[in-house]
Design an enzyme around this catalytic site. Sequence first.
Site, short mmCIF file in Angstrom:
data_model
loop_
_atom_site.label_atom_id
_atom_site.label_comp_id
_atom_site.label_asym_id
_atom_site.label_seq_id
_atom_site.Cartn_x
_atom_site.Cartn_y
_atom_site.Cartn_z
N ASP A 1 0.81 -1.23 0.00
CA ASP A 1 0.00 0.00 0.00
C ASP A 1 0.84 1.27 0.00
O ASP A 1 0.43 2.31 0.52
CB ASP A 1 -0.97 0.03 1.21
CG ASP A 1 -1.85 -1.20 1.24
OD1 ASP A 1 -2.20 -1.69 0.15
OD2 ASP A 1 -2.20 -1.66 2.34
N LYS B 1 1.77 2.18 -5.01
CA LYS B 1 2.32 1.62 -6.25
C LYS B 1 1.40 1.89 -7.44
O LYS B 1 1.87 2.25 -8.52
CB LYS B 1 2.51 0.09 -6.09
CG LYS B 1 3.52 -0.27 -5.01
CD LYS B 1 3.63 -1.78 -4.82
CE LYS B 1 2.37 -2.42 -4.30
NZ LYS B 1 2.02 -2.06 -2.91
N GLY C 1 -4.57 -4.31 -3.82
CA GLY C 1 -5.55 -3.28 -4.13
C GLY C 1 -4.76 -2.03 -4.49
O GLY C 1 -4.16 -1.42 -3.62
N HIS C 2 -4.72 -1.71 -5.78
CA HIS C 2 -3.90 -0.59 -6.25
C HIS C 2 -4.82 0.54 -6.70
O HIS C 2 -5.60 0.38 -7.64
CB HIS C 2 -2.99 -1.04 -7.40
CG HIS C 2 -1.97 -2.06 -6.96
ND1 HIS C 2 -1.06 -2.62 -7.82
CD2 HIS C 2 -1.72 -2.61 -5.75
CE1 HIS C 2 -0.29 -3.48 -7.15
NE2 HIS C 2 -0.68 -3.48 -5.90
N GLN D 1 1.97 -6.07 -3.18
CA GLN D 1 2.42 -6.17 -1.78
C GLN D 1 3.70 -5.36 -1.58
O GLN D 1 3.89 -4.38 -2.28
CB GLN D 1 2.59 -7.65 -1.37
CG GLN D 1 1.28 -8.42 -1.24
CD GLN D 1 0.71 -8.90 -2.55
OE1 GLN D 1 1.39 -9.56 -3.32
NE2 GLN D 1 -0.53 -8.58 -2.82
P1 GDP Z 1 -0.81 0.37 -3.50
O1 GDP Z 1 -1.39 -0.92 -3.03
O2 GDP Z 1 0.66 0.44 -3.25
O3 GDP Z 1 -1.15 0.69 -4.92
O4 GDP Z 1 -1.47 1.52 -2.59
P2 GDP Z 1 -3.03 1.65 -2.19
O5 GDP Z 1 -3.79 2.09 -3.37
O6 GDP Z 1 -3.48 0.41 -1.49
O7 GDP Z 1 -2.94 2.75 -1.06
C1 GDP Z 1 -2.40 4.01 -1.32
C2 GDP Z 1 -3.48 5.08 -1.02
O8 GDP Z 1 -2.87 6.33 -0.92
C3 GDP Z 1 -4.51 5.19 -2.12
O9 GDP Z 1 -5.74 5.58 -1.53
C4 GDP Z 1 -3.96 6.32 -2.99
O10 GDP Z 1 -4.98 7.02 -3.68
C5 GDP Z 1 -3.35 7.21 -1.94
N1 GDP Z 1 -2.16 7.97 -2.36
C6 GDP Z 1 -1.16 7.64 -3.21
N2 GDP Z 1 -0.20 8.58 -3.23
C7 GDP Z 1 -0.60 9.53 -2.36
C8 GDP Z 1 -0.03 10.76 -1.90
O11 GDP Z 1 1.07 11.16 -2.29
N3 GDP Z 1 -0.75 11.48 -0.97
C9 GDP Z 1 -1.94 11.06 -0.50
N4 GDP Z 1 -2.57 11.82 0.41
N5 GDP Z 1 -2.51 9.91 -0.90
C10 GDP Z 1 -1.84 9.16 -1.81
P1 IMO Z 2 -0.92 -4.19 -2.24
O1 IMO Z 2 -0.45 -4.76 -3.55
C1 IMO Z 2 -0.95 -4.63 2.09
C2 IMO Z 2 -0.99 -8.73 3.66
C3 IMO Z 2 -2.22 -9.18 4.42
C4 IMO Z 2 -1.58 -10.16 5.40
C5 IMO Z 2 -0.50 -10.82 4.56
C6 IMO Z 2 -0.91 -12.16 3.95
O2 IMO Z 2 -2.22 -3.48 -2.31
O3 IMO Z 2 0.16 -3.42 -1.58
P2 IMO Z 2 -2.49 -12.81 1.91
O4 IMO Z 2 -3.94 -12.53 1.68
O5 IMO Z 2 -1.60 -12.28 0.87
O6 IMO Z 2 -2.22 -14.26 2.19
O7 IMO Z 2 -2.16 -12.02 3.30
O8 IMO Z 2 -0.20 -9.90 3.52
N1 IMO Z 2 -1.25 -8.20 2.31
C7 IMO Z 2 -1.18 -6.91 1.98
N2 IMO Z 2 -0.97 -5.82 2.74
N3 IMO Z 2 -1.07 -4.50 0.75
C8 IMO Z 2 -1.25 -5.59 -0.03
O9 IMO Z 2 -1.24 -5.51 -1.38
C9 IMO Z 2 -1.36 -6.86 0.58
N4 IMO Z 2 -1.56 -8.11 0.12
C10 IMO Z 2 -1.48 -8.92 1.18
O10 IMO Z 2 -2.84 -8.10 5.07
O11 IMO Z 2 -0.93 -9.44 6.43
MG MG Z 3 -2.93 -1.62 -1.78
#
Ligand code: GDP
Ligand code: IMO
Ligand code: MG
Length: 425
Positions: A13, A16, A40-41, A223
């Site tokens: 998270d 990415k 979840g991206h 991840q």
């Molecule tokens: P990922 O799994 O690495 O793609 O990240 P996620 O989408 O799960 O979580 C990142 C969250 O931060 C999302 O809600 C993005 O919209 C948000 N986000 C990304 N870059 C920034 C930033 O620079 N500032 C803020 N406030 N939010 C951001």
């Molecule tokens: P993105 O790509 C954050 C974590 C779960 C748990 C561990 C194992 O959005 O960054 P799993 O379901 O993979 O067997 O769970 O990994 N986990 C993540 N945490 N971002 C993710 O993906 C994750 N995918 C799995 O919360 O701790």
């Molecule tokens: Mg994510």
Amino acid sequence: MANTVLVGLQWGDEGKGKIIDVLTRDADIVVRFQGGNNAGHTVEIGENKFVLHLIPSGILRPEAQCVIANGLVVSLTGLDKELDGLEAKGIDISDRLFISDRCQLLFEYHCLADGLKEGQLGDQKIGTTKRGIGPAYADKANRCGIRARDLKRPETLRRKFFAEGEKYNRLFQEMGTAQLDLEAEWAKLSRIAARLAPMVADTTLLLNRAAAAGKSILFEGAQGTWLDIDFGTYPFVTSSNTTVGGACTGTGVPPNLIQEVVGVHKAYTTRVGSGPFPTELHDATGEYIRTKGGEFGATTGRPRRCGWFDAVASRYAVMLNGVTGIALTKMDVLDEFETLKICTAYELDGEIIEDMPSDSEDLARVKPVYEEIPGWCQDTTRVTCFADLPERAKSYIARLMELIGARLQIVSVGPRRAQTFEAPR
Ligand code: GDP
Ligand code: IMO
Ligand code: MG
């Protein structure tokens, strides 16, 4: 653009999806290489918010081709739903999404098994996303998984699905829980298989031929480094290689075709699920970061655990991935702090250590050693170039890069495409 692997340097998270969307502007092909719909991206474009789980985040740029490569475990129902969601928002995927014939298929019985295993672990649970990821990779390693090639052979797929499904049902019966109605599942799966079959291809050939023709490939990691099955905080990890090596084994593209590695890193740290997290804040500061940063899971909605920047963990992550540039996200979330803390070392059993311990039980016992640095107390969300960042924000970043031994490449100050800029070389 050079062929580039993008990996998360923390516990996932990191932002990415957002950075992939920005970099895709200059890439021909975007490829996911590991994981599944545990990811979840998030990508925000104007008023539209997209959350991608299996489909590469590059799909939102109409010119980009996208590949779900062999290293993934692919939930058929998950992918079907994701395609519906994109189509409903007017995203055309026809002829530009490819699925490796070698990737593993993930079925409902994997999800049920994931939930049961977590239930058995009780308070020792991993805190998985319950998307069946562990059981699907276990079947791959046990050599009884079903691969995407069979989407093109419905009779074979049906036979294998029932054989595997019956094995799982016997297990569910022994455990005294409800069995899966395989006929009802198959009715859904046969329709989805027909939808996906035209996208199935030898994507290893596709990618290597594209590279030979001078096209650029962006590898989208899911991840993060500390969730890697080998290097992460085992056993509190996911079941794939989330680090840079996964880009080769997960696609069949050799390492000498990869030139750059972008490590995505938040300006602080978060983690979702169980496991050690040295700089975690259990106080009002942690709560503030969670609220201001919107730190709730994009896949499960769970609140994320929040804490300060951990330079010990990140220095190791930079080394492990051969990072050539950092994309530092969520700087804006720290805008209001008068003082920031950075963890520069750990104390373990009375000794100061500067390297990440390989053992999770050791990591769970460390106490972070902090250095304090003044905050900038200014809004950065409207900043559009590095030069315009507050001086103290620049100092904070410079100190982070010094501690982790990496070069800054990109800064992000908000979720939107436009809230991103490059750092001076
Ligand atoms: P990922 O799994 O690495 O793609 O990240 P996620 O989408 O799960 O979580 C990142 C969250 O931060 C999302 O809600 C993005 O919209 C948000 N986000 C990304 N870059 C920034 C930033 O620079 N500032 C803020 N406030 N939010 C951001
Ligand atoms: P993105 O790509 C954050 C974590 C779960 C748990 C561990 C194992 O959005 O960054 P799993 O379901 O993979 O067997 O769970 O990994 N986990 C993540 N945490 N971002 C993710 O993906 C994750 N995918 C799995 O919360 O701790
Ligand atoms: Mg994510």
